[in-house]
Design a protein around this motif. Structure first.
Motif, mmCIF file in Angstrom:
data_model
loop_
_atom_site.group_PDB
_atom_site.id
_atom_site.type_symbol
_atom_site.label_atom_id
_atom_site.label_comp_id
_atom_site.label_asym_id
_atom_site.label_seq_id
_atom_site.Cartn_x
_atom_site.Cartn_y
_atom_site.Cartn_z
ATOM 1 N N ALA A 132 0.847 -1.303 -0.174
ATOM 2 C CA ALA A 132 -0.035 -0.020 0.103
ATOM 3 C C ALA A 132 0.686 1.327 -0.099
ATOM 4 O O ALA A 132 0.477 2.404 -0.103
ATOM 5 C CB ALA A 132 -0.995 0.045 1.315
ATOM 6 N N ASP A 133 2.034 1.285 0.426
ATOM 7 C CA ASP A 133 3.104 2.193 0.388
ATOM 8 C C ASP A 133 3.506 2.829 -1.012
ATOM 9 O O ASP A 133 3.585 2.064 -1.920
ATOM 10 C CB ASP A 133 4.225 1.884 1.254
ATOM 11 C CG ASP A 133 3.982 1.814 2.814
ATOM 12 O OD1 ASP A 133 3.345 3.024 2.959
ATOM 13 O OD2 ASP A 133 4.358 1.093 3.435
ATOM 14 N N ARG A 134 3.675 4.230 -1.155
ATOM 15 C CA ARG A 134 4.107 4.820 -2.150
ATOM 16 C C ARG A 134 5.232 5.826 -1.681
ATOM 17 O O ARG A 134 4.866 6.620 -0.981
ATOM 18 C CB ARG A 134 2.972 5.633 -2.864
ATOM 19 C CG ARG A 134 3.680 6.301 -4.066
ATOM 20 C CD ARG A 134 2.420 6.470 -5.156
ATOM 21 N NE ARG A 134 1.844 5.446 -5.516
ATOM 22 C CZ ARG A 134 0.504 5.384 -6.284
ATOM 23 N NH1 ARG A 134 -0.049 6.359 -6.540
ATOM 24 N NH2 ARG A 134 -0.008 4.280 -7.007
ATOM 25 N N VAL A 190 9.389 17.796 -4.915
ATOM 26 C CA VAL A 190 9.079 16.839 -3.924
ATOM 27 C C VAL A 190 7.726 16.989 -3.212
ATOM 28 O O VAL A 190 6.864 16.145 -3.325
ATOM 29 C CB VAL A 190 10.051 16.606 -2.663
ATOM 30 C CG1 VAL A 190 9.863 15.900 -1.459
ATOM 31 C CG2 VAL A 190 11.438 16.228 -3.350
ATOM 32 N N LEU A 191 7.541 18.180 -2.727
ATOM 33 C CA LEU A 191 6.229 18.433 -2.123
ATOM 34 C C LEU A 191 5.142 18.304 -3.103
ATOM 35 O O LEU A 191 3.820 17.639 -2.689
ATOM 36 C CB LEU A 191 6.080 19.766 -1.413
ATOM 37 C CG LEU A 191 7.339 19.839 -0.495
ATOM 38 C CD1 LEU A 191 7.219 21.262 0.318
ATOM 39 C CD2 LEU A 191 6.782 18.800 0.816
ATOM 40 N N ASP A 192 5.117 18.766 -4.252
ATOM 41 C CA ASP A 192 4.297 18.756 -5.514
ATOM 42 C C ASP A 192 3.931 17.048 -5.820
ATOM 43 O O ASP A 192 2.819 16.685 -5.847
ATOM 44 C CB ASP A 192 4.534 19.247 -6.725
ATOM 45 C CG ASP A 192 4.469 20.764 -6.562
ATOM 46 O OD1 ASP A 192 4.102 21.233 -5.529
ATOM 47 O OD2 ASP A 192 5.065 21.459 -7.321
ATOM 48 N N GLY A 193 5.049 16.299 -5.906
ATOM 49 C CA GLY A 193 4.883 14.975 -6.310
ATOM 50 C C GLY A 193 4.265 14.190 -5.095
ATOM 51 O O GLY A 193 3.330 13.391 -5.225
ATOM 52 N N ILE A 194 4.560 14.378 -3.749
ATOM 53 C CA ILE A 194 3.857 13.886 -2.595
ATOM 54 C C ILE A 194 2.314 14.091 -2.627
ATOM 55 O O ILE A 194 1.535 13.028 -2.549
ATOM 56 C CB ILE A 194 4.568 14.066 -1.214
ATOM 57 C CG1 ILE A 194 5.871 13.653 -1.154
ATOM 58 C CG2 ILE A 194 3.640 13.719 -0.107
ATOM 59 C CD1 ILE A 194 6.357 14.333 -0.051
ATOM 60 N N ALA A 195 1.815 15.129 -2.916
ATOM 61 C CA ALA A 195 0.586 15.539 -2.904
ATOM 62 C C ALA A 195 -0.325 14.745 -4.242
ATOM 63 O O ALA A 195 -1.121 14.283 -4.131
ATOM 64 C CB ALA A 195 0.443 17.018 -2.928
ATOM 65 N N GLU A 196 0.435 15.086 -5.257
ATOM 66 C CA GLU A 196 -0.326 14.633 -6.715
ATOM 67 C C GLU A 196 -0.350 13.119 -6.571
ATOM 68 O O GLU A 196 -1.503 12.524 -7.115
ATOM 69 C CB GLU A 196 0.800 15.202 -7.721
ATOM 70 C CG GLU A 196 0.006 14.579 -9.159
ATOM 71 C CD GLU A 196 0.757 14.989 -10.147
ATOM 72 O OE1 GLU A 196 0.784 14.368 -11.445
ATOM 73 O OE2 GLU A 196 2.136 15.732 -10.023
ATOM 74 N N CYS A 228 1.583 10.038 -2.056
ATOM 75 C CA CYS A 228 2.856 9.254 -1.402
ATOM 76 C C CYS A 228 2.708 9.204 -0.027
ATOM 77 O O CYS A 228 1.806 9.611 0.844
ATOM 78 C CB CYS A 228 4.038 9.890 -1.733
ATOM 79 S SG CYS A 228 4.427 10.157 -3.458
ATOM 80 N N THR A 229 3.290 7.860 0.607
ATOM 81 C CA THR A 229 3.197 7.515 1.930
ATOM 82 C C THR A 229 4.423 7.753 2.677
ATOM 83 O O THR A 229 4.699 7.570 3.950
ATOM 84 C CB THR A 229 2.698 6.117 2.199
ATOM 85 O OG1 THR A 229 3.692 5.198 1.553
ATOM 86 C CG2 THR A 229 1.120 6.036 1.721
#
Ligand code: MCA
Ligand code: AMP
Length: 534
Positions: free
Chosen positions: A234-236, A274-280, A283-284
């Motif tokens: 389940a992790d990203r 990084v922050l955009d990628g996590i939101a889009e 990510c976990t």
């Protein structure tokens, strides 16, 4: 699978290093592995050995082939597509004449091609030599002449010509591996003890040596953190660490494939991205070096990291002050400790206190002991490598044999302490090493390069404390009599063809003489102390 009870003595896989010094070590068997185990494990866990990394990956990834696996270059690749791509690439490499055990130099910015080329090589039984893409021609040439690769898959400007200049028989391509297709070869046939990667790392003296890690070492290294960090499918993971060091490759990429989770690959580190990628991508998890955390802490959206279930820091000390900055915004960064030669060794617990300034408890399977005379951290376990490529002397020096049982201890070169609760703290280094932005700089190598400057009579570098970089390389220069000291820019320009950018000094101090002991050895600690007084 070996079922290991943590109460059992001498649980780790055993190996011998003939000729290693025998020292009396009385290991503290209370390794606190249980601190890492999920409650359902009831104090026991299964060591992944005997097994191979590629076998474990394929087992996991053939199931549910449509599940997204890697995001790179703007698109998702599923498990099935990735496995298929790696078998096509392996077919091409085999058709080009590569055989089990051949070394393949692999380097480039993070991309799907790079990940697939790496995995394809391992599935075919080739030995990957990951190389930092910022290395100079000289640094690259050393590695190539030492490990004698049969092929190089490299995306860095100018590298193909450089490598062909060294060996015109080398098969050179990019990580896209645009070679003629061939039939699908035997895949995933490697044995646990077969070499899988050679990671180059410098010693206190001498040129960089290749640490040979086997399939079993890499599997154990990834498996211990999978278990300890509760890493599931389940992790990203947001993975922006370069894929040519153990942190990004052996933990980030290998772990994601082993857990069957997914990863968003980014090439290079940019806090916004990084922050955009996590939101889009929802990510976990995020893994980074302290310099990355420092830059993220300065970002006005730092609290966005709070949506992750786990932030891990490593490769260099995470200062208690930086730990506290994150804690103040509700983010408990988990610090861990590892090495190129050992994959991961010690980690703060997923559940329980993640203690600032400490690296936590030995990971499942890892035994840790402090040398009673020097406090050097000695380790052994299934993820610890067996030796350096074609360097029997360096291998012997790196291990201490145990008087009681056959398993030798690897000398980490780090000094440590263990408190009453079992938390390990790294207190210093027995080895001469500067860590800048999570990258190792061996002072002797920099001294040698700078000493060749015509205006330099003698020179020594030392690490000065830096909030952003952890440590910065500072050069202490004694000018040739009658000449003036070169400027820092001149010094950097002079050395830039010999040293990768992270090794170049960021500051320079002109002095009259270097402090030396009666044998003429430079007293580097006095230089460091002078910097502290600065
Ligand atoms: C880049 N520069 C550096 C470093 N990185 N200088 C000193 N130390 C560094 N680490 C240079 C650039 O070449 C540039 O020079 C200038 O500094 C500013 O670059 P900047 O763009 O700010 O840097 P960056 O490209 O953002 O890189 C910083 C970074 C990077 C993201 C922190 O260094 C990085 O990815 N570090 C992590 C490396 C890593 O994976 N380490 C794990 C190894 P100029 O101005 O001249 O152009 S240890 C390991 O694997 C063990 C197992 C473990 O425990 O994890
Ligand atoms: P490398 O040879 O590049 O794998 O770097 C390994 C070295 O990084 C170790 O021997 C330590 O000196 C250092 N290191 C890794 N993680 C940590 C950490 N969390 N705290 C302090 N030092 C670390």
């Amino acid at each position: 699978m070996d079922h290991i009870s943590i109460a059992e003595e001498g649980a780790a896989v055993k190996w011998e290093v003939p000729g290693a010094t025998v020292a009396t070590v009385s290991p503290d068997r209370a390794q606190h592995w249980s601190a890492h185990l999920p409650p359902e494990h009831d104090g026991c866990f299964d060591l992944p050995a005997p097994g191979t990394l590629v076998g474990a990956w394929t087992d996991r990834l053939t199931y549910d082939p449509d599940r997204p696996l890697l995001h790179a270059d703007g698109a998702w690749t599923t498990r099935g597509e990735f496995l298929e791509r790696t078998s096509t690439v392996a077919g091409r490499l085999a058709a080009s004449g590569l055989v089990v055990g051949d070394r393949v130099l692999v380097s480039g910015p993070s991309s799907l091609d790079l990940a697939a080329a790496h995995v394809a090589c391992l599935r075919l039984g080739l030995v990957v030599v990951p190389v930092n893409g910022t290395y100079t021609g000289e640094e690259l040439a050393h590695i190539a002449s030492d490990c004698r690769p049969t092929a190089a898959l490299v995306d860095n400007d100018g590298w193909a010509d450089l490598l062909l200049g060294l060996d015109d028989g080398l098969i050179v391509g990019t990580t896209a591996v645009d070679l003629p297709d061939g039939p699908t070869p035997v895949l995933d046939g490697a044995a646990p003890d077969d070499p899988a990667t050679i990671g180059y790392t410098s010693g206190t003296t001498g040129a960089p040596k290749g640490a040979v890690l086997t399939q079993a070492n890499l599997l154990a290294g990834a498996e211990s953190v999978r278990l300890a960090w509760r890493w599931t499918e389940a992790d990203r993971l947001l993975l922006c660490l370069p894929l040519f060091h153990m942190h990004g490759l052996g933990v980030g990429l290998h772990g994601a494939l082993l857990a069957g989770g997914s990863a968003v690959l980014q090439s290079g580190f940019a806090p916004d991205r990084v922050l955009d990628g996590i939101a889009e991508h929802d990510c976990t998890m995020f893994f980074g070096v302290p310099t990355m955390y420092h830059r993220l802490a300065e970002h006005d959206r730092v609290t966005d990291l709070g949506r992750l279930r786990l932030c891990v820091a490593g490769s260099a000390p995470l200062s208690p002050a930086l730990h506290a900055r994150f804690a103040a915004v509700g983010i408990s960064v988990l610090e861990r400790y590892g090495m190129t030669e050992t994959v991961m060794l010690v980690s703060n617990p997923f559940e329980g206190e993640r203690r600032a300034g400490s690296v936590g408890f030995p990971l499942p399977g890892v035994e840790l002991h402090l040398d009673p005379a020097t406090s050097e951290i000695l380790v052994r376990g299934p993820s610890v490598f067996g030796g350096y490529w074609e360097r029997p002397d360096a291998t012997v020096e790196a291990f201490v044999a145990d008087e009681v049982d056959a398993a030798a201890w690897f000398r980490t070169g780090d000094l440590g302490s263990v408190d009453d609760d079992g938390y390990v703290t790294i207190t210093g280094r027995a080895k001469e090493l500067i860590i800048s932005g999570g990258l190792n700089v061996f002072p002797a190598e920099v001294d040698e390069a700078l000493a060749a400057h015509p205006a330099v009579a003698e020179v020594a570098v030392a690490g000065s404390v830096s909030e952003e970089w952890g440590e910065e390389v500072v050069a202490f220069v004694v000018a040739v009599e009658g000449l003036s000291c070169p400027t820092i820019d001149e010094l950097r320009e002079f050395a830039k063809d010999r040293l990768a950018p992270h090794k170049l000094p960021r500051r320079m101090l002109c002095i009259d003489a270097l402090p030396r002991n009666s044998l003429g050895k430079v007293l580097r600690h006095e230089l460091r102390e002078a910097l502290c007084d600065d």
